[in-house]
Structures are given as C-alpha cells and as structure tokens.
Design an enzyme around this catalytic site. Sequence first.
Site, PDB file in Angstrom:
ATOM      1  N   LYS A   1       1.803   5.083  -4.969  1.00 53.04           N
ATOM      2  CA  LYS A   1       2.095   4.079  -4.956  1.00 53.04           C
ATOM      3  C   LYS A   1       3.049   3.572  -6.743  1.00 53.04           C
ATOM      4  CE  LYS A   1      -1.778   1.820  -2.746  1.00 53.04           C
ATOM      5  NZ  LYS A   1      -3.520   1.923  -3.091  1.00 53.04           N
TER       6      LYS A   1
ATOM      7  N   GLU B   1      -5.770  -1.975 -11.224  1.00 61.61           N
ATOM      8  CA  GLU B   1      -6.700  -2.185 -11.763  1.00 61.61           C
ATOM      9  C   GLU B   1      -7.576  -0.449 -11.520  1.00 61.61           C
ATOM     10  OE1 GLU B   1      -9.162  -6.120 -12.963  1.00 61.61           O
ATOM     11  OE2 GLU B   1      -9.493  -4.882 -11.410  1.00 61.61           O
TER      12      GLU B   1
ATOM     13  N   LYS C   1       1.204  -1.303  -0.315  1.00 60.49           N
ATOM     14  CA  LYS C   1      -0.585   0.212  -0.681  1.00 60.49           C
ATOM     15  C   LYS C   1       0.594   1.021   0.153  1.00 60.49           C
ATOM     16  CE  LYS C   1      -3.799  -2.297  -0.175  1.00 60.49           C
ATOM     17  NZ  LYS C   1      -4.671  -2.572  -0.763  1.00 60.49           N
TER      18      LYS C   1
END
Length: 217
Positions: A74, A165, A14
């Site tokens: 990220k 996604e 994360k």
Amino acid sequence: MTLDDAVLTRHTVKAFEAGQTLPQEKIDTLLNVLRNSPSSVNSQPWHFVVASTPEGREAMAKATGGAFVYNEPKVLNASHVIALCMRSDLDDAHLQKVLEQEQKDGRFVAEGAKAGQDKGRRSYVDMHRFELRDIPQWMEKQVYLALGGLLLGAAMLNIDATPMEGFDARALDHALGLREKGLTSVVLVSLGVRSENDFNAALPKSRLPRDEIFTFI
C-alpha cells in the site's frame, strides 16, 4: 460529487494499482487542506512528509516490515504517501513562529490582540503541560483533525486513500530523520488509484444505526 456521495462511497483501499500517478493539481489541493486544517488555539503542532517518488515511498516502506508487512504494498504501489507527524513539544520557538505568522497574515487588528492571543494560547499549553500533563496526546489529537480533513478531501476529489497506523514509528522516524528535527510520525496515508484486487471496494459500508449514535435534545 456531493458531500453525501463522498462519505458514502469512500472506503479504505486495500490495494493500489502500481505505476498510476495522481494529477499534481489534486495533490496540491490536498496539501492546501492539510495546511489549513484546524487545531486547538491554532497551535499547528504538525509537519507533513510527502513521498511522491519511488525513492521516497521506499524510505517510508522501511517502516512496514515484520508485523506490518501487509501494508508494504500500500506504500510502494501508491502514487503519494503522506506521513502526518507531530512535534515533540510545543516549545517557545514554535509558539513565537505561529504568533509572528498570525501578525504577518493580518489577524491582529484591535490594540492588544497580539498579546492577548499569545497569552491565551500559552495558557492552554501550560494547562496541558503542567496540569493535565498530556502535551503529546493533545498534539496528536490535532494531527487526527488534519487526517479527517485529508480523507474527506480525497473522497471529494475521487482519490482513493488508505490511512495506516500499522507501521513501526521508530523505524519511520529513523528513515526520515524526523527525531533530529524534533518530530515523530503519527499516521500514514497512501493516495492513489485502487486496483482490481481491492476487495474492500465491493463490500458494503457498515456503520451503527443512526438512532444508536445520535441523541437529539
């Protein structure tokens, strides 16, 4: 690391530690995993865009605005980000390219093997194009086969990874010029070194019980 160790310890990261760069030899191994991924009738309907520079990651981060802004760090803080893409169609040019590569690699030993391979592959393509009418979905399935291998390979190499996604595919396609190349993005994977802010690292893995997901006959 054993395979059991890899599947039990891997998790979706994360938060990445910015400024940490993965060894090139490990990245090359993962690219080899992607290149040698299995696909239905060896159709290989994919292309992989690898961002290893700040400029490349910034280009990919353009697709993580708005509703997907939580994924921006990220992308920006990872060592490498890979966009797994699929072709817009399995056209004749691509099928011929795959066939010629198979011949170059020595896969056709028996007489008539090349023609048989071409006929068999095209029969599957035609089935998905005309009968099932699901060419895009079929190609996307092959890309997800590659994704699974990539994530497992990263775990075996002790590389932290995040599949995503959550991005604007249209924005990413535009930023990377994919549609002009007959491609569209499917999923992103960030690779790097997790930071101390990765809360998911401390959480236990959770899966349904073995007896609920397996049937032995």
